[in-house]
Design an enzyme around this catalytic site. Structure first.
Site, PDB file in Angstrom:
ATOM      1  CG  HIS A   1      -0.292   0.345   2.462  1.00 40.00           C
ATOM      2  ND1 HIS A   1       0.284  -0.646   3.420  1.00 40.00           N
ATOM      3  CD2 HIS A   1       0.071   1.291   3.141  1.00 40.00           C
ATOM      4  CE1 HIS A   1       0.847  -0.119   4.215  1.00 40.00           C
ATOM      5  NE2 HIS A   1       0.712   0.898   4.333  1.00 40.00           N
TER       6      HIS A   1
HETATM    7  C1  UD1 Z   1      -2.257   5.718   5.182  1.00 38.30           C
HETATM    8  C2  UD1 Z   1      -1.065   6.540   5.805  1.00 38.30           C
HETATM    9  C3  UD1 Z   1       0.273   5.328   5.754  1.00 38.30           C
HETATM   10  C4  UD1 Z   1      -0.367   4.073   6.540  1.00 38.30           C
HETATM   11  C5  UD1 Z   1      -1.700   3.532   5.833  1.00 38.30           C
HETATM   12  C6  UD1 Z   1      -2.209   2.277   6.671  1.00 38.30           C
HETATM   13  C7  UD1 Z   1      -0.565   8.630   5.233  1.00 38.30           C
HETATM   14  C8  UD1 Z   1       0.150   9.688   4.600  1.00 38.30           C
HETATM   15  N1  UD1 Z   1      -0.475   7.349   5.005  1.00 38.30           N
HETATM   16  O1  UD1 Z   1      -1.904   5.442   4.082  1.00 38.30           O
HETATM   17  O2  UD1 Z   1       1.269   5.991   6.288  1.00 38.30           O
HETATM   18  O3  UD1 Z   1       0.676   2.950   6.264  1.00 38.30           O
HETATM   19  O4  UD1 Z   1      -2.607   4.593   5.924  1.00 38.30           O
HETATM   20  O5  UD1 Z   1      -2.976   1.680   6.114  1.00 38.30           O
HETATM   21  O6  UD1 Z   1      -1.234   9.018   6.477  1.00 38.30           O
HETATM   22  N2  UD1 Z   1      -9.028   4.592   0.796  1.00 38.30           N
HETATM   23  C9  UD1 Z   1     -10.414   4.058   0.927  1.00 38.30           C
HETATM   24  N3  UD1 Z   1     -11.059   3.590   1.639  1.00 38.30           N
HETATM   25  C10 UD1 Z   1     -10.677   3.746   3.113  1.00 38.30           C
HETATM   26  C11 UD1 Z   1      -9.145   4.520   3.004  1.00 38.30           C
HETATM   27  C12 UD1 Z   1      -8.465   4.875   2.195  1.00 38.30           C
HETATM   28  O7  UD1 Z   1     -10.924   3.854  -0.484  1.00 38.30           O
HETATM   29  O8  UD1 Z   1     -11.280   3.611   4.081  1.00 38.30           O
HETATM   30  C13 UD1 Z   1      -8.638   4.865  -0.418  1.00 38.30           C
HETATM   31  C14 UD1 Z   1      -8.785   6.289  -1.120  1.00 38.30           C
HETATM   32  O9  UD1 Z   1      -8.606   6.273  -2.287  1.00 38.30           O
HETATM   33  C15 UD1 Z   1      -7.493   7.117  -0.482  1.00 38.30           C
HETATM   34  C16 UD1 Z   1      -6.418   5.952  -0.670  1.00 38.30           C
HETATM   35  O10 UD1 Z   1      -7.078   4.954  -0.182  1.00 38.30           O
HETATM   36  O11 UD1 Z   1      -7.416   8.086  -1.534  1.00 38.30           O
HETATM   37  C17 UD1 Z   1      -5.229   6.406   0.258  1.00 38.30           C
HETATM   38  O12 UD1 Z   1      -5.743   6.546   1.601  1.00 38.30           O
HETATM   39  P1  UD1 Z   1      -4.859   7.416   2.784  1.00 38.30           P
HETATM   40  O13 UD1 Z   1      -5.497   7.345   3.825  1.00 38.30           O
HETATM   41  O14 UD1 Z   1      -4.785   8.942   1.893  1.00 38.30           O
HETATM   42  O15 UD1 Z   1      -3.350   6.780   2.612  1.00 38.30           O
HETATM   43  P2  UD1 Z   1      -2.998   5.344   2.977  1.00 38.30           P
HETATM   44  O16 UD1 Z   1      -2.539   4.993   1.604  1.00 38.30           O
HETATM   45  O17 UD1 Z   1      -4.346   4.621   3.417  1.00 38.30           O
HETATM   46  N1  UDP Z   2      -3.792  -5.453   8.722  1.00 41.21           N
HETATM   47  C1  UDP Z   2      -5.179  -6.070   8.842  1.00 41.21           C
HETATM   48  N2  UDP Z   2      -5.984  -6.217   7.694  1.00 41.21           N
HETATM   49  C2  UDP Z   2      -5.303  -6.437   6.527  1.00 41.21           C
HETATM   50  C3  UDP Z   2      -4.141  -6.000   6.197  1.00 41.21           C
HETATM   51  C4  UDP Z   2      -3.470  -5.615   7.349  1.00 41.21           C
HETATM   52  O1  UDP Z   2      -5.906  -6.213   9.905  1.00 41.21           O
HETATM   53  O2  UDP Z   2      -6.014  -7.097   5.469  1.00 41.21           O
HETATM   54  C5  UDP Z   2      -3.342  -5.070   9.729  1.00 41.21           C
HETATM   55  C6  UDP Z   2      -1.973  -5.936  10.073  1.00 41.21           C
HETATM   56  O3  UDP Z   2      -2.119  -7.139  10.772  1.00 41.21           O
HETATM   57  C7  UDP Z   2      -1.249  -4.714  10.850  1.00 41.21           C
HETATM   58  C8  UDP Z   2      -1.893  -3.489  10.459  1.00 41.21           C
HETATM   59  O4  UDP Z   2      -3.061  -3.840   9.712  1.00 41.21           O
HETATM   60  O5  UDP Z   2      -1.457  -4.854  12.399  1.00 41.21           O
HETATM   61  C9  UDP Z   2      -0.961  -2.749   9.398  1.00 41.21           C
HETATM   62  O6  UDP Z   2      -1.445  -1.728   9.003  1.00 41.21           O
HETATM   63  P1  UDP Z   2      -0.902  -1.339   7.315  1.00 41.21           P
HETATM   64  O7  UDP Z   2      -0.270  -2.359   6.687  1.00 41.21           O
HETATM   65  O8  UDP Z   2      -2.129  -0.699   6.697  1.00 41.21           O
HETATM   66  O9  UDP Z   2       0.026  -0.130   7.780  1.00 41.21           O
HETATM   67  P2  UDP Z   2       1.562   0.358   8.151  1.00 41.21           P
HETATM   68  O10 UDP Z   2       1.740  -0.749   9.286  1.00 41.21           O
HETATM   69  O11 UDP Z   2       2.421  -0.039   7.036  1.00 41.21           O
HETATM   70  O12 UDP Z   2       1.450   1.527   8.653  1.00 41.21           O
END
Ligand code: UD1
Ligand code: UDP
Length: 362
Positions: A215
């Site tokens: 991601h």
């Molecule tokens: C965010 C964090 C990242 C973290 C990740 C965990 C920032 C800059 N990034 O990244 O550090 O590792 O969360 O998962 O804060 N979207 C949906 N539904 C949701 C959420 C997101 O459709 O419930 C989609 C949208 O298209 C959105 C994209 O995901 O534009 C990115 O979401 P965003 O929260 O901006 O960043 P993440 O990539 O999720």
């Molecule tokens: N996770 C989850 N379901 C998923 C993918 C990840 O519950 O389908 C959990 C995972 O076990 C971990 C956390 O989400 O505890 C990690 O989050 P993510 O990878 O989104 O973000 P990051 O740790 O890179 O910030």
């Protein structure tokens, strides 16, 4: 009684905060001085993650206290998203006058919480302080550096994190407490393996499949990197289960295909299902920070689909190979994957307890 506002917004923050909320409840139950020594926690959800399987599922499964408010900020560009959070959090802090604000990790929700609080002179506690990739093109690196520099308490998971802070001149109120994600795995893994039927649902054999997650912006927003990761996942000679983050789903569109052979693309799963999948995987491939560590906690080798990692201990002990995103390098790392050395760099499972005792202290 200390009044603390906890800021969460993204999936990994719900999981980290759940552990500390439980430790707060235990502290309050055992608090000898009654209400006067307890902690009142008010949770603010920024709404950064909002799909049911990216947010609500964790509140239910981990029994996280209901948020006082959900700011409903949702997805947009960094400045717009962070700005809306700042404004919403500021209003809550002005209304609630907390003694401290608790932030987790390195997301835009972390940054907004830390900035809003520090501008109002509310002391900030940062959990997972001191992590560095030394790659300022990562939004997370900017967020964590800023959060660390405005925080009053810095709760570090590792000695490397403490050392990173020392190099930046931050030495006061730095506490090496261990990793709350380790606490969480210790508390939930056994339950997950007993209760989750995800392997049966997906027709997987324990020890016979790979688990992938992707991601990071640097991967999803670069079609070349994402394409070569996808090519590698397709060529692995075992089933690969890939719970797809919504960001990656948007970037890939139909690319993985409905019938992608051994590659099984599924929706994001709950925490307990994820722990069950991690526990029984032969190998984990990921660009997630949390998933790299959970692979290690579950005794499963990991291939990291990035050019660097903040979790250097995993590489030093041989559990993790940082492979980058070129197809050949990923496949080479997969062919070399093996367990690493026994080590315990992430504490003893009592990180949350230590955090709470510092916050409740004089
Ligand atoms: C965010 C964090 C990242 C973290 C990740 C965990 C920032 C800059 N990034 O990244 O550090 O590792 O969360 O998962 O804060 N979207 C949906 N539904 C949701 C959420 C997101 O459709 O419930 C989609 C949208 O298209 C959105 C994209 O995901 O534009 C990115 O979401 P965003 O929260 O901006 O960043 P993440 O990539 O999720
Ligand atoms: N996770 C989850 N379901 C998923 C993918 C990840 O519950 O389908 C959990 C995972 O076990 C971990 C956390 O989400 O505890 C990690 O989050 P993510 O990878 O989104 O973000 P990051 O740790 O890179 O910030």
């Amino acid at each position: 009684m200390a009044r603390i506002v906890t800021i969460v917004g993204a999936r990994p923050q719900f999981i980290k905060a759940a552990t500390v909320s439980r430790a707060i409840a235990r502290w309050n139950a055992s608090c000898a001085g009654g209400a006067s020594c307890g902690i009142e926690e008010l949770i603010v959800h920024t709404g950064q993650h909002y799909d049911e399987n990216m947010s609500e599922v964790f509140f239910g499964e981990l029994a996280i206290p209901r948020p006082l408010v959900n700011l409903g900020v949702r997805s947009s560009r960094h400045g717009e998203q962070t700005g809306q959070m700042l404004s919403g959090i500021e209003a809550v802090l002005l209304e609630q006058s907390p003694d401290a604000v608790l932030v987790y990790g390195d997301t835009n929700s972390t940054l907004a919480g830390a900035l809003a609080a520090s501008k109002l002179h509310v002391p900030v506690a940062h959990v997972e302080a001191g992590l560095r990739s030394y790659n300022r093109r990562m939004p997370e690196e900017i967020n964590r550096v800023v959060a660390d520099h405005v925080s009053r308490w810095l709760f570090c998971p590792t000695s490397a994190a403490v050392e990173n802070l020392r190099r930046e001149g931050i030495t006061a109120d730095v506490h090496q407490v261990g990793d709350v994600m380790y606490d969480s795995v210790l508390a939930s893994r056994e339950v997950a393996c007993r209760r989750s039927d995800v392997l049966r649902r997906l027709g997987l054999t324990p020890g016979g499949y790979c688990l992938a997650t992707v991601h990071r912006a640097e991967n999803t927003d670069d079609p070349r990197r994402l394409g070569s990761i996808l090519a590698a996942l397709r060529q692995i000679d075992r089933p690969v289960v890939w719970p797809l983050h919504p960001r990656t789903r948007r970037a890939l569109g139909d690319a993985p295909g409905a019938d992608a052979g051994r590659l099984r693309v599924i929706d994001p799963v709950s925490y307990l299902d994820m722990l069950a999948l991690e526990s029984h995987a032969w190998l984990v491939l990921t660009d997630s920070g949390g998933v790299q560590k959970e692979a290690f906690f579950c005794g499963v080798p990991c291939v990291t689909l990035r050019d660097e990692t903040e979790w250097v201990e995993l590489v030093q002990t041989g559990w993790n190979q940082v492979a980058g995103t070129e197809t050949d390098r990923i496949l080479e790392a997969v062919s070399r994957a093996a367990p690493g050395r026994t080590a315990a760099p992430y504490g003893d499972g009592r990180a949350a307890e230590r955090i709470v005792s510092v916050l409740a202290g004089p």
